[in-house]
Design a protein around this motif. Structure first.
Motif, PDB file in Angstrom:
ATOM      1  N   ALA A 198       0.804  -1.213   0.000  1.00 29.01           N
ATOM      2  CA  ALA A 198       0.000   0.000   0.000  1.00 29.01           C
ATOM      3  C   ALA A 198       0.842   1.271   0.000  1.00 29.01           C
ATOM      4  CB  ALA A 198      -0.930   0.012   1.212  1.00 29.01           C
ATOM      5  N   LEU A 199       2.165   1.156   0.207  1.00 25.87           N
ATOM      6  CA  LEU A 199       3.023   2.335   0.301  1.00 25.87           C
ATOM      7  C   LEU A 199       3.387   2.848  -1.085  1.00 25.87           C
ATOM      8  CD1 LEU A 199       5.388   1.165   3.188  1.00 25.87           C
ATOM      9  CD2 LEU A 199       3.337   2.594   3.345  1.00 25.87           C
ATOM     10  N   ASP A 200       3.552   4.155  -1.201  1.00 27.50           N
ATOM     11  CA  ASP A 200       3.877   4.776  -2.483  1.00 27.50           C
ATOM     12  C   ASP A 200       5.195   4.238  -3.032  1.00 27.50           C
ATOM     13  OD1 ASP A 200       1.617   6.278  -2.271  1.00 27.50           O
ATOM     14  OD2 ASP A 200       2.626   8.142  -1.699  1.00 27.50           O
ATOM     15  N   GLY A 201       5.190   3.918  -4.327  1.00 31.02           N
ATOM     16  CA  GLY A 201       6.403   3.485  -4.996  1.00 31.02           C
ATOM     17  C   GLY A 201       6.612   1.987  -5.027  1.00 31.02           C
ATOM     18  N   VAL A 202       5.810   1.242  -4.264  1.00 25.62           N
ATOM     19  CA  VAL A 202       5.980  -0.215  -4.189  1.00 25.62           C
ATOM     20  C   VAL A 202       5.107  -0.884  -5.241  1.00 25.62           C
ATOM     21  CG1 VAL A 202       5.733  -2.272  -2.752  1.00 25.62           C
ATOM     22  CG2 VAL A 202       6.528  -0.123  -1.741  1.00 25.62           C
ATOM     23  N   GLY A 203       5.750  -1.684  -6.100  1.00 24.18           N
ATOM     24  CA  GLY A 203       5.008  -2.424  -7.094  1.00 24.18           C
ATOM     25  C   GLY A 203       4.742  -3.862  -6.697  1.00 24.18           C
ATOM     26  N   ALA A 204       5.671  -4.455  -5.943  1.00 24.76           N
ATOM     27  CA  ALA A 204       5.542  -5.837  -5.488  1.00 24.76           C
ATOM     28  C   ALA A 204       6.459  -6.040  -4.288  1.00 24.76           C
ATOM     29  CB  ALA A 204       5.903  -6.826  -6.608  1.00 24.76           C
ATOM     30  N   ILE A 221      11.678  -5.605  -2.061  1.00 28.05           N
ATOM     31  CA  ILE A 221      10.784  -4.705  -2.775  1.00 28.05           C
ATOM     32  C   ILE A 221      11.116  -4.652  -4.258  1.00 28.05           C
ATOM     33  CG2 ILE A 221       9.991  -2.309  -2.931  1.00 28.05           C
ATOM     34  CD1 ILE A 221       9.264  -3.673  -0.327  1.00 28.05           C
ATOM     35  N   MET A 222      10.055  -4.591  -5.081  1.00 33.46           N
ATOM     36  CA  MET A 222      10.187  -4.178  -6.473  1.00 33.46           C
ATOM     37  C   MET A 222       9.385  -2.896  -6.630  1.00 33.46           C
ATOM     38  SD  MET A 222       9.067  -6.091 -10.018  1.00 33.46           S
ATOM     39  CE  MET A 222      10.295  -7.372  -9.907  1.00 33.46           C
ATOM     40  N   ALA A 223       9.958  -1.910  -7.302  1.00 36.98           N
ATOM     41  CA  ALA A 223       9.299  -0.618  -7.436  1.00 36.98           C
ATOM     42  C   ALA A 223       8.221  -0.657  -8.510  1.00 36.98           C
ATOM     43  CB  ALA A 223      10.323   0.467  -7.757  1.00 36.98           C
ATOM     44  N   THR A 224       7.392   0.365  -8.512  1.00 39.35           N
ATOM     45  CA  THR A 224       6.387   0.531  -9.549  1.00 39.35           C
ATOM     46  C   THR A 224       7.039   0.476 -10.930  1.00 39.35           C
ATOM     47  OG1 THR A 224       5.098   1.946  -8.078  1.00 39.35           O
ATOM     48  CG2 THR A 224       4.631   2.101 -10.442  1.00 39.35           C
ATOM     49  N   GLY A 225       6.377  -0.199 -11.862  1.00 42.56           N
ATOM     50  CA  GLY A 225       6.939  -0.345 -13.199  1.00 42.56           C
ATOM     51  C   GLY A 225       7.779  -1.591 -13.353  1.00 42.56           C
ATOM     52  N   HIS A 226       7.798  -2.455 -12.313  1.00 39.68           N
ATOM     53  CA  HIS A 226       8.547  -3.721 -12.353  1.00 39.68           C
ATOM     54  C   HIS A 226      10.040  -3.487 -12.521  1.00 39.68           C
ATOM     55  CE1 HIS A 226       4.596  -5.494 -12.585  1.00 39.68           C
ATOM     56  NE2 HIS A 226       4.364  -4.909 -13.742  1.00 39.68           N
ATOM     57  N   VAL A 227      10.574  -2.550 -11.733  1.00 40.88           N
ATOM     58  CA  VAL A 227      12.003  -2.239 -11.762  1.00 40.88           C
ATOM     59  C   VAL A 227      12.538  -2.240 -10.342  1.00 40.88           C
ATOM     60  CG1 VAL A 227      11.820  -0.883 -13.878  1.00 40.88           C
ATOM     61  CG2 VAL A 227      11.592   0.247 -11.660  1.00 40.88           C
ATOM     62  N   PRO A 228      13.863  -2.413 -10.167  1.00 37.16           N
ATOM     63  CA  PRO A 228      14.444  -2.318  -8.824  1.00 37.16           C
ATOM     64  C   PRO A 228      14.226  -0.934  -8.231  1.00 37.16           C
ATOM     65  CG  PRO A 228      15.961  -3.417 -10.318  1.00 37.16           C
ATOM     66  CD  PRO A 228      14.854  -2.857 -11.169  1.00 37.16           C
ATOM     67  N   PRO A 229      14.050  -0.851  -6.911  1.00 36.44           N
ATOM     68  CA  PRO A 229      13.834   0.448  -6.272  1.00 36.44           C
ATOM     69  C   PRO A 229      15.147   1.198  -6.101  1.00 36.44           C
ATOM     70  CG  PRO A 229      13.851  -1.265  -4.619  1.00 36.44           C
ATOM     71  CD  PRO A 229      13.970  -1.965  -5.956  1.00 36.44           C
ATOM     72  N   SER A 230      15.060   2.517  -6.018  1.00 35.35           N
ATOM     73  CA  SER A 230      16.241   3.326  -5.722  1.00 35.35           C
ATOM     74  C   SER A 230      16.576   3.209  -4.238  1.00 35.35           C
ATOM     75  CB  SER A 230      15.977   4.788  -6.070  1.00 35.35           C
ATOM     76  OG  SER A 230      14.975   5.322  -5.204  1.00 35.35           O
ATOM     77  N   ALA A 231      17.816   3.570  -3.896  1.00 34.80           N
ATOM     78  CA  ALA A 231      18.225   3.572  -2.489  1.00 34.80           C
ATOM     79  C   ALA A 231      17.369   4.549  -1.693  1.00 34.80           C
ATOM     80  CB  ALA A 231      19.704   3.933  -2.380  1.00 34.80           C
ATOM     81  N   ALA A 232      17.000   5.680  -2.319  1.00 35.22           N
ATOM     82  CA  ALA A 232      16.170   6.669  -1.630  1.00 35.22           C
ATOM     83  C   ALA A 232      14.792   6.098  -1.299  1.00 35.22           C
ATOM     84  CB  ALA A 232      16.037   7.923  -2.485  1.00 35.22           C
TER      85      ALA A 232
END
Length: 360
Positions: A198-204, A221-232
């Motif tokens: 439910a948190l912003d930026g989380v895709g999976a 975590i995988m970020a929105t868009g099915h990409v690795p998340p940034s360190a930030a």
């Protein structure tokens, strides 16, 4: 509910006529027939409306605002569009970083970004003024909306927290049934999955319970868009779920006594070498199309990561997709990273396309 033959116009009219004594003329054109026909038509329309209304008030068939309201009754709210947070650098004519005022606005490709937070000298977080994935797209030089002294270049760089579009009906409906059926409670796996998704930026997200003993949890975590998340993004999520150095104290979303560690998936580059038999075309003409179908295959794999990790990049389905490209007659000797074998990743890895070498 009402879309059956017994509620159609002809069936309704016939049932009404059956209730009229047989010694009265009921043929089309008779007084009885012409009196009952309009009423039967209205009844049929009423049942159509009732059926449509029934669909709108059931989550499995509702759409739009009706689905939003139906899901919200169970505590599942539609995710709204979010604003991308990006990194930007600001340099003077000598190439040195300069400070700009918080709230300064810049534009690139018809999108505006506002300076939100200083990271270091000349490096800032900027936020898209347009919600959704559009804010993730542009990279490169920006121009200030208002003149800024000593500013020579402004560059929009990394995606720190990706923007997301408003959740679609299909996405909301799927999430609704998952959340209702999983029954999250008190820090179980389903609870963590729903909390972090439910948190912003989380895709999976994948949850590893009892990661380093009792009370420890790892969330990958995988970020929105099915990409690795940034360190930030990882740092932001860690602060929301279980702030460091106060792990286990219940100062975030995690229950008291649970120490939660968040990390992200990592890219694994897949280089592809294959031999093609082509029709009336050349390698150069099919190169881009083949790269596109490879990208689509790897994206499809990444979209299943939450349920299917560790992912396996298989030669056979990759070849079958390449064979769909116009001009490709046959394919053989396909290698992934120098081997003809399938590649099995770890749970924390997702694939991206590297070089694609096509031989004839």
């Amino acid at each position: 509910m009402y879309n059956t033959e017994e509620y159609e116009y002809e069936a309704i009219l016939q049932r009404m006529l059956d209730r009229v004594p047989d010694d009265i003329d009921k043929r089309p054109g008779s007084i009885i027939y012409d009196s009952l026909a309009p009423a039967a038509a209205e009844f049929a329309q009423m049942y159509i409306n009732l059926s449509a209304g029934d669909d709108l008030y059931n989550v499995d068939t509702a759409t739009g605002e009706y689905l939003t309201e139906g899901a919200a009754e169970w505590g599942v709210n539609r995710k709204q569009a979010t604003f991308a947070i990006r990194k930007a650098t600001f340099l003077d004519s000598n190439g040195a970083g300069i400070d700009v005022a918080i709230g300064s606005r810049f534009f690139i490709e018809d999108l505006n970004y506002v300076v939100a937070e200083r990271v270091s000298q000349g490096v800032y977080k900027v936020v898209s003024e347009t919600a959704g994935v559009m804010g993730n797209a542009p990279f490169g030089s920006m121009l200030p909306v208002e003149y800024i002294n000593d500013l020579a270049t402004a560059t929009l760089n990394d995606i720190l927290v990706p923007g997301e579009d408003e959740e679609t009906d299909d996405q909301l409906r799927e999430r609704f049934f998952v959340e209702i059926n999983e029954q999250p409670f008190g820090g179980n796996v389903a609870d963590y999955r729903q909390m972090i998704r439910a948190l912003d930026g989380v895709g999976a997200v994948r949850i590893t319970p009892v990661w380093q003993g009792g009370g420890s949890v790892k969330a990958t975590i995988m970020a929105t868009g099915h990409v690795p998340p940034s360190a930030a993004l990882i740092d932001q999520l860690q602060e929301q779920v279980d702030p460091v150095p106060f792990g286990g104290e219940g100062l975030g979303l995690a229950p008291i006594g649970h120490t939660v560690t968040l990390n992200g998936v990592n890219w694994v580059t897949i280089n592809i070498n294959t031999t093609l038999t082509l029709g009336d075309t050349s390698v150069g003409q099919v190169q881009q199309d083949i790269e596109d179908v490879i990208d689509a295959y790897l994206l499809a794999l990444r979209s299943t990561w939450e349920e299917d990790a560790p992912l396996v990049i298989r030669v056979a389905p990759l070849e079958s997709r390449i064979l769909t490209v116009s001009g490709v007659v046959d394919i053989s000797e396909t290698e992934l990273n120098g081997s003809t074998a399938n590649i099995t990743l770890t749970v924390d890895q997702v694939p991206q396309r590297g070089t694609v070498t096509l031989n004839e």
